[in-house]
Design a protein around this motif. Structure first.
Motif, PDB file in Angstrom:
ATOM      1  N   GLN A 284     -50.387 -14.878  61.678  1.00 14.92           N
ATOM      2  CA  GLN A 284     -51.104 -16.054  62.187  1.00 14.92           C
ATOM      3  C   GLN A 284     -52.549 -15.699  62.554  1.00 14.92           C
ATOM      4  OE1 GLN A 284     -48.667 -18.630  64.818  1.00 14.92           O
ATOM      5  NE2 GLN A 284     -47.004 -17.221  64.371  1.00 14.92           N
ATOM      6  N   THR A 285     -52.721 -14.512  63.127  1.00 14.29           N
ATOM      7  CA  THR A 285     -54.084 -14.047  63.442  1.00 14.29           C
ATOM      8  C   THR A 285     -54.919 -13.998  62.167  1.00 14.29           C
ATOM      9  OG1 THR A 285     -53.200 -12.677  65.217  1.00 14.29           O
ATOM     10  CG2 THR A 285     -55.392 -12.094  64.413  1.00 14.29           C
ATOM     11  N   ILE A 297     -56.808 -22.499  52.582  1.00 17.83           N
ATOM     12  CA  ILE A 297     -55.435 -22.001  52.510  1.00 17.83           C
ATOM     13  C   ILE A 297     -54.729 -22.785  51.398  1.00 17.83           C
ATOM     14  CG2 ILE A 297     -53.299 -21.605  53.830  1.00 17.83           C
ATOM     15  CD1 ILE A 297     -55.869 -20.109  54.894  1.00 17.83           C
ATOM     16  N   PRO A 298     -54.255 -22.079  50.348  1.00 16.41           N
ATOM     17  CA  PRO A 298     -53.715 -22.794  49.187  1.00 16.41           C
ATOM     18  C   PRO A 298     -52.546 -23.716  49.529  1.00 16.41           C
ATOM     19  CG  PRO A 298     -54.064 -20.469  48.670  1.00 16.41           C
ATOM     20  CD  PRO A 298     -54.305 -20.625  50.140  1.00 16.41           C
ATOM     21  N   ASN A 299     -51.690 -23.336  50.476  1.00 16.40           N
ATOM     22  CA  ASN A 299     -50.569 -24.211  50.850  1.00 16.40           C
ATOM     23  C   ASN A 299     -50.613 -24.462  52.357  1.00 16.40           C
ATOM     24  OD1 ASN A 299     -48.185 -25.598  51.180  1.00 16.40           O
ATOM     25  ND2 ASN A 299     -46.898 -23.758  51.018  1.00 16.40           N
ATOM     26  N   PRO A 300     -51.481 -25.390  52.799  1.00 14.45           N
ATOM     27  CA  PRO A 300     -51.650 -25.590  54.247  1.00 14.45           C
ATOM     28  C   PRO A 300     -50.388 -26.074  54.937  1.00 14.45           C
ATOM     29  CG  PRO A 300     -52.984 -27.170  52.972  1.00 14.45           C
ATOM     30  CD  PRO A 300     -52.347 -26.249  51.989  1.00 14.45           C
ATOM     31  N   ASP A 301     -49.436 -26.657  54.197  1.00  8.08           N
ATOM     32  CA  ASP A 301     -48.193 -27.113  54.828  1.00  8.08           C
ATOM     33  C   ASP A 301     -47.463 -25.974  55.523  1.00  8.08           C
ATOM     34  OD1 ASP A 301     -48.525 -29.680  54.172  1.00  8.08           O
ATOM     35  OD2 ASP A 301     -47.040 -29.731  52.540  1.00  8.08           O
ATOM     36  N   PRO A 309     -51.629 -23.651  65.246  1.00  8.04           N
ATOM     37  CA  PRO A 309     -52.173 -23.786  63.894  1.00  8.04           C
ATOM     38  C   PRO A 309     -53.700 -23.776  63.894  1.00  8.04           C
ATOM     39  CG  PRO A 309     -50.677 -25.595  64.415  1.00  8.04           C
ATOM     40  CD  PRO A 309     -50.924 -24.842  65.692  1.00  8.04           C
ATOM     41  N   PRO A 310     -54.286 -23.226  62.828  1.00  8.20           N
ATOM     42  CA  PRO A 310     -55.743 -23.248  62.762  1.00  8.20           C
ATOM     43  C   PRO A 310     -56.232 -24.679  62.574  1.00  8.20           C
ATOM     44  CG  PRO A 310     -54.802 -22.370  60.723  1.00  8.20           C
ATOM     45  CD  PRO A 310     -53.669 -22.617  61.660  1.00  8.20           C
ATOM     46  N   PRO A 311     -57.460 -24.983  63.005  1.00 13.62           N
ATOM     47  CA  PRO A 311     -57.949 -26.354  62.846  1.00 13.62           C
ATOM     48  C   PRO A 311     -58.072 -26.698  61.365  1.00 13.62           C
ATOM     49  CG  PRO A 311     -59.700 -24.857  63.573  1.00 13.62           C
ATOM     50  CD  PRO A 311     -58.432 -24.078  63.579  1.00 13.62           C
ATOM     51  N   GLU A 312     -57.892 -27.976  61.067  1.00  9.27           N
ATOM     52  CA  GLU A 312     -58.097 -28.445  59.677  1.00  9.27           C
ATOM     53  C   GLU A 312     -59.526 -28.140  59.287  1.00  9.27           C
ATOM     54  OE1 GLU A 312     -56.057 -30.546  57.687  1.00  9.27           O
ATOM     55  OE2 GLU A 312     -54.365 -30.202  59.049  1.00  9.27           O
ATOM     56  N   PRO A 313     -59.759 -27.696  58.049  1.00  2.00           N
ATOM     57  CA  PRO A 313     -61.159 -27.487  57.646  1.00  2.00           C
ATOM     58  C   PRO A 313     -61.912 -28.806  57.665  1.00  2.00           C
ATOM     59  CG  PRO A 313     -59.646 -27.120  55.803  1.00  2.00           C
ATOM     60  CD  PRO A 313     -58.804 -27.426  57.003  1.00  2.00           C
ATOM     61  N   SER A 314     -63.149 -28.790  58.149  1.00  3.53           N
ATOM     62  CA  SER A 314     -63.902 -30.038  58.198  1.00  3.53           C
ATOM     63  C   SER A 314     -64.324 -30.421  56.784  1.00  3.53           C
ATOM     64  CB  SER A 314     -65.114 -29.903  59.101  1.00  3.53           C
ATOM     65  OG  SER A 314     -65.785 -28.705  58.791  1.00  3.53           O
ATOM     66  N   ALA A 315     -64.242 -31.737  56.484  1.00  2.00           N
ATOM     67  CA  ALA A 315     -64.474 -32.206  55.113  1.00  2.00           C
ATOM     68  C   ALA A 315     -65.931 -32.018  54.720  1.00  2.00           C
ATOM     69  CB  ALA A 315     -64.089 -33.662  55.000  1.00  2.00           C
TER      70      ALA A 315
END
Ligand code: URA
Length: 315
Positions: A284-285, A297-301, A309-315
């Motif tokens: 996780q680190t 991250i190829p499979n963010p699910d 969880p890491p923050p969603e990447p900003s669009a």
């Protein structure tokens, strides 16, 4: 090519063989934090993420000339070495525990450079391991990965198949990679030595030294955003640290501007399943750091299972 040759040369000059004796890599040493002599030279620093992670491997005395990989040890594009089994040679009886790899991802240039590297490795006779190998095991995965795993060396199943981490430890590593939102195709898996040490013993210092130019060339061409070293031999080879793996796992070091986060080797986890939560923490680190570094991250699910969880990447 000239520029990349130069980058490889500089990387080789920068990293030194930090192994000083065979006993450094005795199997007991893998998980034991024994006192070690100061490294001869190091390019590694620890990023002080918190007070308890503050360790600095300041550059120390320069490497003795005899320890510097000799130019003649550097892999070359052409070789007069006798023909060796092809990289993808496979025994008909071999049934891998992990699925065959899909198409290789990455830039066309990186894929071509990786093909050249694999051909050079397949022809290599620089150390005694070439005499007993079936296949060379250069590594596999994305040619332009964000995440690079570096293990120790091929075992029996890897030697037979020419693929890294396809035995029981590989099966576990494949699961760990999947839980991090990556796959064997989207990440890259390599080893510090590309041929199997007989009897799965720990690679010896001369073997690591002979293979080091290949590893350096591999890292330089892959350009990962982050390296995860698996176990003590890989961690020591890259970072020259003197601590045991328990003291450094999950902490961030830097090698040639690339963050390096060591964790336990999956073979150790098979013997010590109680430590799996620690590797899950490290995983996780690593993913959180990759997100900070701008990796997608190829499979963010997969990250939904993260405690934080890491923050969603900003669009
Ligand atoms: N298989 C590999 O390829 N590397 C290891 O370190 C262990 C098993």
């Amino acid at each position: 090519m000239a520029e990349s040759d130069d980058r490889v040369r500089r990387a080789i000059d920068a990293i030194r063989v930090h192994v000083r004796s065979e006993s450094d890599f005795g199997s007991d040493a893998i998980e034991r934090a024994a006192p070690r002599p100061a490294p001869m030279a190091s390019t590694a620093t620890v990023v002080a993420a918190s007070p308890e992670t503050t360790i600095t491997n300041e550059p120390t005395a320069p490497l003795a000339p005899s320890r510097v990989p000799a130019p003649s040890n550097e892999p070359v594009a052409t070789s007069s070495a006798p023909a060796r089994p092809a990289v993808d040679a496979r025994s008909p009886a071999f049934v891998p525990r992990v699925a065959p790899l899909g198409a290789r991802l990455g830039s066309a240039e990186a894929r071509a450079e990786l093909d050249r590297l694999e051909a050079d490795v397949a022809a290599c006779t620089l150390c005694k391991l070439h005499a007993t190998r079936t296949c060379t095991v250069p590594g596999e995965g994305n040619a332009s990965p964000d995440l690079l795993f570096i293990g120790e060396g091929p075992g029996e199943e890897e030697d037979r198949s020419g693929r890294p981490f396809v035995g029981r430890a590989g099966e576990l590593l494949t699961k760990i990679i999947g839980a991090m939102g990556f796959s064997r195709e989207t990440a890259h898996i390599a080893n510090i030595v590309k041929c199997r040490p007989p009897g799965n013993r720990v690679p010896e210092p001369d073997e690591i030294a002979a293979c080091q130019p290949y590893l350096m060339r591999q890292i330089v061409l892959l350009k990962p955003k982050l390296i995860c070293t698996l176990g003590l031999p890989a961690t020591r080879t890259i970072l020259g640290i003197t601590q045991g793996i328990k003291a450094v796992r999950g902490r961030e070091f830097v090698w040639n501007d690339i963050p390096v986060i060591p964790t336990f080797h999956p073979a150790y986890l098979l013997r010590n399943p109680d430590d799996k939560p620690l590797v899950w923490q490290d995983a996780q680190t690593i993913v959180r750091r990759l997100v900070q570094l701008g990796a997608s991250i190829p499979n963010p699910d997969a990250l939904k299972k993260f405690k934080d969880p890491p923050p969603e990447p900003s669009a």
